[in-house]
Design an enzyme around this catalytic site. Structure first.
Site, PDB file in Angstrom:
ATOM      1  N   ARG A 225     -42.930  16.903  65.629  1.00  0.00           N
ATOM      2  CA  ARG A 225     -44.302  17.254  65.248  1.00  0.00           C
ATOM      3  C   ARG A 225     -45.189  17.241  66.496  1.00  0.00           C
ATOM      4  NH1 ARG A 225     -45.099  12.860  60.572  1.00  0.00           N
ATOM      5  NH2 ARG A 225     -43.774  11.710  62.034  1.00  0.00           N
TER       6      ARG A 225
ATOM      7  N   LYS B 241     -47.289  10.324  66.547  1.00  0.00           N
ATOM      8  CA  LYS B 241     -46.695   8.981  66.497  1.00  0.00           C
ATOM      9  C   LYS B 241     -47.473   8.021  67.381  1.00  0.00           C
ATOM     10  CE  LYS B 241     -43.406   8.149  64.473  1.00  0.00           C
ATOM     11  NZ  LYS B 241     -43.243   7.855  63.023  1.00  0.00           N
TER      12      LYS B 241
ATOM     13  N   HIS C 239     -49.835   2.148  63.189  1.00  0.00           N
ATOM     14  CA  HIS C 239     -49.026   1.123  62.508  1.00  0.00           C
ATOM     15  C   HIS C 239     -48.868  -0.111  63.388  1.00  0.00           C
ATOM     16  CE1 HIS C 239     -48.138   3.765  59.172  1.00  0.00           C
ATOM     17  NE2 HIS C 239     -47.808   4.712  60.026  1.00  0.00           N
TER      18      HIS C 239
ATOM     19  N   GLU D 284     -53.631   6.013  59.703  1.00  0.00           N
ATOM     20  CA  GLU D 284     -53.208   5.397  58.437  1.00  0.00           C
ATOM     21  C   GLU D 284     -54.251   4.488  57.813  1.00  0.00           C
ATOM     22  OE1 GLU D 284     -51.789   4.735  61.370  1.00  0.00           O
ATOM     23  OE2 GLU D 284     -51.692   2.554  61.643  1.00  0.00           O
TER      24      GLU D 284
ATOM     25  N   SER E 215     -47.103  11.614  52.534  1.00  0.00           N
ATOM     26  CA  SER E 215     -46.524  11.189  51.252  1.00  0.00           C
ATOM     27  C   SER E 215     -46.200  12.407  50.392  1.00  0.00           C
ATOM     28  CB  SER E 215     -47.492  10.269  50.506  1.00  0.00           C
ATOM     29  OG  SER E 215     -47.531   8.994  51.096  1.00  0.00           O
TER      30      SER E 215
ATOM     31  N   ASP F 194     -44.437   3.797  36.045  1.00  0.00           N
ATOM     32  CA  ASP F 194     -45.487   3.194  36.874  1.00  0.00           C
ATOM     33  C   ASP F 194     -46.011   1.964  36.146  1.00  0.00           C
ATOM     34  OD1 ASP F 194     -47.268   4.536  39.441  1.00  0.00           O
ATOM     35  OD2 ASP F 194     -48.125   2.803  38.428  1.00  0.00           O
TER      36      ASP F 194
ATOM     37  N   SER G 147     -43.541   0.681  33.610  1.00  0.00           N
ATOM     38  CA  SER G 147     -42.469   0.124  34.434  1.00  0.00           C
ATOM     39  C   SER G 147     -42.253  -1.362  34.167  1.00  0.00           C
ATOM     40  CB  SER G 147     -42.820   0.333  35.916  1.00  0.00           C
ATOM     41  OG  SER G 147     -41.802  -0.175  36.738  1.00  0.00           O
TER      42      SER G 147
ATOM     43  N   VAL H 254     -42.524   3.397  45.003  1.00  0.00           N
ATOM     44  CA  VAL H 254     -43.560   2.404  44.677  1.00  0.00           C
ATOM     45  C   VAL H 254     -44.262   1.938  45.949  1.00  0.00           C
ATOM     46  CG1 VAL H 254     -42.261   1.585  42.688  1.00  0.00           C
ATOM     47  CG2 VAL H 254     -42.112   0.342  44.842  1.00  0.00           C
TER      48      VAL H 254
ATOM     49  N   ALA I  87     -39.642   4.560  49.668  1.00  0.00           N
ATOM     50  CA  ALA I  87     -40.405   3.364  50.066  1.00  0.00           C
ATOM     51  C   ALA I  87     -39.699   2.543  51.154  1.00  0.00           C
ATOM     52  CB  ALA I  87     -40.676   2.497  48.840  1.00  0.00           C
TER      53      ALA I  87
ATOM     54  N   ASP J 256     -39.843   2.737  54.194  1.00  0.00           N
ATOM     55  CA  ASP J 256     -40.707   2.365  55.326  1.00  0.00           C
ATOM     56  C   ASP J 256     -41.476   1.076  55.042  1.00  0.00           C
ATOM     57  OD1 ASP J 256     -42.315   3.567  53.405  1.00  0.00           O
ATOM     58  OD2 ASP J 256     -43.664   4.453  54.876  1.00  0.00           O
TER      59      ASP J 256
ATOM     60  N   LYS K 242     -31.044   0.350  53.092  1.00  0.00           N
ATOM     61  CA  LYS K 242     -31.286   0.067  54.513  1.00  0.00           C
ATOM     62  C   LYS K 242     -31.675   1.387  55.169  1.00  0.00           C
ATOM     63  CE  LYS K 242     -26.570   0.436  56.275  1.00  0.00           C
ATOM     64  NZ  LYS K 242     -25.447   0.565  55.473  1.00  0.00           N
TER      65      LYS K 242
ATOM     66  N   VAL L 199     -34.058   7.664  54.479  1.00  0.00           N
ATOM     67  CA  VAL L 199     -34.601   8.071  55.773  1.00  0.00           C
ATOM     68  C   VAL L 199     -36.046   7.570  55.892  1.00  0.00           C
ATOM     69  CG1 VAL L 199     -35.220  10.049  57.215  1.00  0.00           C
ATOM     70  CG2 VAL L 199     -33.069  10.060  55.930  1.00  0.00           C
ATOM     71  N   ALA L 200     -36.299   6.836  56.961  1.00  0.00           N
ATOM     72  CA  ALA L 200     -37.599   6.166  57.085  1.00  0.00           C
ATOM     73  C   ALA L 200     -38.714   7.133  57.487  1.00  0.00           C
ATOM     74  CB  ALA L 200     -37.492   5.029  58.089  1.00  0.00           C
TER      75      ALA L 200
HETATM   76  N1  LIG Z   1     -39.833   7.460  53.933  1.00  0.00           N
HETATM   77  C1  LIG Z   1     -40.838   8.211  54.319  1.00  0.00           C
HETATM   78  O1  LIG Z   1     -40.700   9.051  55.182  1.00  0.00           O
HETATM   79  C2  LIG Z   1     -42.183   8.048  53.670  1.00  0.00           C
HETATM   80  C3  LIG Z   1     -43.177   9.026  53.849  1.00  0.00           C
HETATM   81  C4  LIG Z   1     -44.396   8.859  53.173  1.00  0.00           C
HETATM   82  C5  LIG Z   1     -44.609   7.733  52.371  1.00  0.00           C
HETATM   83  N2  LIG Z   1     -43.609   6.792  52.251  1.00  0.00           N
HETATM   84  C6  LIG Z   1     -43.741   5.589  51.406  1.00  0.00           C
HETATM   85  O2  LIG Z   1     -43.634   5.916  50.038  1.00  0.00           O
HETATM   86  C7  LIG Z   1     -44.191   4.851  49.278  1.00  0.00           C
HETATM   87  C8  LIG Z   1     -45.108   5.397  48.197  1.00  0.00           C
HETATM   88  O3  LIG Z   1     -46.258   5.979  48.819  1.00  0.00           O
HETATM   89  P1  LIG Z   1     -47.437   6.650  47.979  1.00  0.00           P
HETATM   90  O4  LIG Z   1     -48.287   7.353  48.966  1.00  0.00           O
HETATM   91  O5  LIG Z   1     -46.877   7.414  46.838  1.00  0.00           O
HETATM   92  O6  LIG Z   1     -48.198   5.350  47.431  1.00  0.00           O
HETATM   93  P2  LIG Z   1     -49.235   5.316  46.219  1.00  0.00           P
HETATM   94  O7  LIG Z   1     -50.037   4.092  46.398  1.00  0.00           O
HETATM   95  O8  LIG Z   1     -49.900   6.632  46.052  1.00  0.00           O
HETATM   96  O9  LIG Z   1     -48.297   5.117  44.926  1.00  0.00           O
HETATM   97  C9  LIG Z   1     -47.554   3.962  44.668  1.00  0.00           C
HETATM   98  C10 LIG Z   1     -47.421   3.809  43.171  1.00  0.00           C
HETATM   99  O10 LIG Z   1     -46.479   2.742  42.922  1.00  0.00           O
HETATM  100  C11 LIG Z   1     -46.903   2.152  41.725  1.00  0.00           C
HETATM  101  N3  LIG Z   1     -46.210   0.884  41.533  1.00  0.00           N
HETATM  102  C12 LIG Z   1     -46.449  -0.321  42.115  1.00  0.00           C
HETATM  103  N4  LIG Z   1     -45.575  -1.234  41.649  1.00  0.00           N
HETATM  104  C13 LIG Z   1     -44.766  -0.598  40.771  1.00  0.00           C
HETATM  105  C14 LIG Z   1     -43.675  -0.990  39.940  1.00  0.00           C
HETATM  106  N5  LIG Z   1     -43.233  -2.247  39.934  1.00  0.00           N
HETATM  107  N6  LIG Z   1     -43.077  -0.052  39.162  1.00  0.00           N
HETATM  108  C15 LIG Z   1     -43.522   1.220  39.151  1.00  0.00           C
HETATM  109  N7  LIG Z   1     -44.554   1.651  39.900  1.00  0.00           N
HETATM  110  C16 LIG Z   1     -45.170   0.754  40.693  1.00  0.00           C
HETATM  111  C17 LIG Z   1     -48.410   2.058  41.868  1.00  0.00           C
HETATM  112  O11 LIG Z   1     -49.056   1.840  40.611  1.00  0.00           O
HETATM  113  C18 LIG Z   1     -48.736   3.424  42.461  1.00  0.00           C
HETATM  114  O12 LIG Z   1     -49.043   4.393  41.462  1.00  0.00           O
HETATM  115  C19 LIG Z   1     -44.903   3.963  50.304  1.00  0.00           C
HETATM  116  O13 LIG Z   1     -44.076   2.862  50.608  1.00  0.00           O
HETATM  117  C20 LIG Z   1     -45.052   4.864  51.501  1.00  0.00           C
HETATM  118  O14 LIG Z   1     -45.170   4.134  52.699  1.00  0.00           O
HETATM  119  C21 LIG Z   1     -42.427   6.939  52.890  1.00  0.00           C
END
Ligand SMILES: NC(=O)c1ccc[n+]([C@@H]2O[C@H](COP(=O)([O-])OP(=O)(O)OC[C@H]3O[C@@H](n4cnc5c(N)ncnc54)[C@H](O)[C@@H]3O)[C@@H](O)[C@H]2O)c1
Length: 372
Positions: A15, A75, A96, A118, A134, A198, A220, A239, A268, A270, A279, A298-299
Site C-alpha cells: 500500500r 504502516k 498502533h 486508528e 475492516s 452478536d 451470541s 468480534v 480478529a 490482530d 495463531k 492472516v493478521a
Molecule cells: N485481520 C485483519 O487484517 C483485520 C483487518 C481489520 C479489522 N480486523 C479486526 O477485526 C475485528 C472486528 O473489527 P470491527 O471493525 O468489525 O469491530 P466492530 O467494533 O465494528 O465490531 C465488533 C462486534 O463484535 C461484537 N461482539 C463483542 N463481543 C461479542 C461476542 N462475545 N459475541 C458476538 N459478538 C460480539 C460487538 O457487539 C460488535 O458488534 C477487530 O479485532 C479488528 O481489529 C482485523
C-alpha cells in the site's frame, strides 16, 4: 505545505499513503507533494500518474523525510524512518503504539507530531480511518473462506452458494460490527445460508432490518456459538471488545467437533484471535490445519488487496490530510475534536492516555501539549 509520501518499507507492504487522485486534491488546494520513486508501482499507481496529478518523484526516502512538513504513510514508521523524523514535522499514519515501546520511544525522541489513523474518531463513536480496513477484511474473509473450502486448498469441497438442487453452504459470522456486516453481505451475495451472532441487541435489530430476512440473527451465547459452529462449513470470527484481547469464543473442543474440512477465518487475530486454536499467519502461508479444520488467520488481510485498500484508505484520510495541510496542524486539531483524538505524540510528549498508561509515560492532554 510540502507533503512527503515515502514508499512503504515493511515486509510485503504494497500500500501507499496517497493515491494519484489524493495527490491531485492536495495539489489543487495549493500544496506540493513529493512521492518516492515507484512508491505505488506494485499496485498499478505508476510514477507518471503521480506526476500527472502534480507530484514530484523523489529518489530517496531520506530526501522526503528531510524536506517534508507532513509525512503521509500507511504502516507505522520503522526504526530508521523514526530516526529521520524531526521536531515540528507531522507524521500521519497508522501507529498502533500501545504494543510497540520501541517505536513510541523513537517518536518521543524525534520531537515530531504524530497523528495515528486508528485513534481518530467520528461523531457516531466510530473509528473512520480504521473502518475502511475492516470493510476490506470483512469482504475478503468470505473470498478467502470460499477459496479454502475448495478441495485442493484443504477444504471440504463445498461451494458457498450451492447450485440448483444442492443446498448452499452454512456460514457463521461471529460479531456483527464493521467486519461482520461486510462478511455477511458477501456471504449472502454468494447465496450462502448465513447466521450472524452478536451480543448487542440493537446491532442485531439493525442487521435484521438491513438484510430483510436474507440472514439469521442470533444473540451470541456460548451455546449459540457451539450450536451453529458445529453445523457450519465456514466460520468468520469478527468480534471486538474495544481495548481488550478478543474473547476465545470457539474453543478447541468445538473445533474438534466441527466438520472435517470446514474453514475458520479469524479476522480478529490482530487482537489475539477469537478462536482458541488461532495463531497469526501471513499471506505467504495463510492457513494451517487443527483437528481437520482449516484455519485462515492472516493478521493484515487488507495488505493482500493492497490496491483496493490504498484507495479505500485515501478516501478516508484525504479530508483530514487536506485540513491539516490547509490549516496547519495546530489549527486543524483545535478545529476538530475527532482529529484531536488522533494525536498520540507531540513534541516529546505522549498525548494519548491508553498509550501513556500501558507504556509507563506520563500523559499530557493534547490541548495542553499543543498550547493555545
Ligand atoms: N485481520 C485483519 O487484517 C483485520 C483487518 C481489520 C479489522 N480486523 C479486526 O477485526 C475485528 C472486528 O473489527 P470491527 O471493525 O468489525 O469491530 P466492530 O467494533 O465494528 O465490531 C465488533 C462486534 O463484535 C461484537 N461482539 C463483542 N463481543 C461479542 C461476542 N462475545 N459475541 C458476538 N459478538 C460480539 C460487538 O457487539 C460488535 O458488534 C477487530 O479485532 C479488528 O481489529 C482485523
Amino acid at each position: 505545505m510540502l507533503i512527503g509520501v515515502p514508499k512503504e518499507i515493511k515486509n510485503h507492504e504494497y500500500r501507499i499513503g496517497l493515491t494519484p487522485a489524493g495527490v491531485k486534491e492536495l495539489v489543487m488546494n495549493g500544496h506540493q507533494v513529493m512521492v518516492e520513486n515507484n512508491g505505488g508501482a506494485a499496485i498499478g499507481f505508476e510514477n507518471d500518474q503521480y506526476v500527472a496529478a502534480g507530484a514530484s518523484i523523489i529518489d530517496s526516502a531520506e530526501e522526503i523525510f528531510a524536506k517534508a512538513e507532513m509525512i503521509i504513510k500507511v504502516k507505522e514508521p520503522q526504526p530508521n524512518e523514526c530516526r529521520m523524523l524531526r521536531p515540528g514535522q507531522l507524521l500521519f499514519t497508522y501507529l498502533h503504539l500501545a504494543p510497540d515501546p520501541q517505536q513510541t520511544e523513537l517518536l518521543v525522541a524525534s520531537g515530531c507530531t504524530a497523528i495515528a489513523y486508528e485513534t481518530v474518531t467520528d461523531p457516531r463513536g466510530g473509528l473512520p480511518l480504521l473502518a475502511p480496513m475492516s470493510e476490506v477484511a470483512g469482504r475478503m474473509s468470505i473470498q478467502a473462506g470460499a477459496h479454502h473450502l475448495e478441495k485442493a486448498q484443504g477444504g471440504l469441497g463445498a461451494l458457498l452458494g450451492g447450485v440448483p438442487g444442492v443446498a448452499p453452504a452454512k456460514v457463521l459470522v461471529i460479531g456483527g460490527g464493521v467486519v461482520g456486516t461486510q462478511a455477511a453481505r458477501m456471504a449472502v451475495g454468494m447465496g450462502a445460508d448465513v447466521t450472524i451472532l452478536d451480543r448487542s441487541l440493537p446491532r442485531l435489530r439493525q442487521l435484521d432490518t438491513e438484510f430483510d430476512g436474507r440472514l439469521r440473527t442470533v444473540y451470541s451465547t456460548a451455546d449459540a456459538v457451539e450450536q451453529y459452529a458445529i453445523e457450519a462449513d465456514l466460520v468468520v470470527g469478527a468480534v471486538l471488545i474495544p481495548g481488550a484481547a478478543a474473547p476465545k469464543l470457539l474453543t478447541r473442543d468445538i473445533i474438534g467437533r466441527m466438520k472435517k474440512g470446514a474453514v475458520v477465518v479469524d479476522v480478529a487475530i490482530d487482537q489475539g484471535g477469537c478462536f482458541e486454536t488461532s495463531k497469526a499467519t501471513t499471506h505467504q502461508e495463510p492457513t494451517y490445519v487443527v483437528d481437520d479444520v482449516v484455519h485462515y488467520c492472516v493478521a493484515n488481510m487488507p495488505g493482500g488487496v493492497a490496491r483496493t485498500s490504498t484507495i479505500a484508505l485515501t478516501n478516508a484520510t484525504l479530508p483530514f490530510a487536506v485540513a491539516l495541510a490547509n490549516k496547519g496542524v495546530k489549527q486543524a486539531l483545535w478545529d476538530d475534536e475527532h482529529l484531536m483524538n488522533g494525536l498520540n505524540v507531540h513534541a516529546g510528549k505522549i498525548t494519548y492516555k491508553a498509550v501513556a498508561d500501558v507504556l509507563g509515560y506520563s500523559f499530557v492532554e493534547p490541548k495542553t501539549a499543543l498550547g493555545a
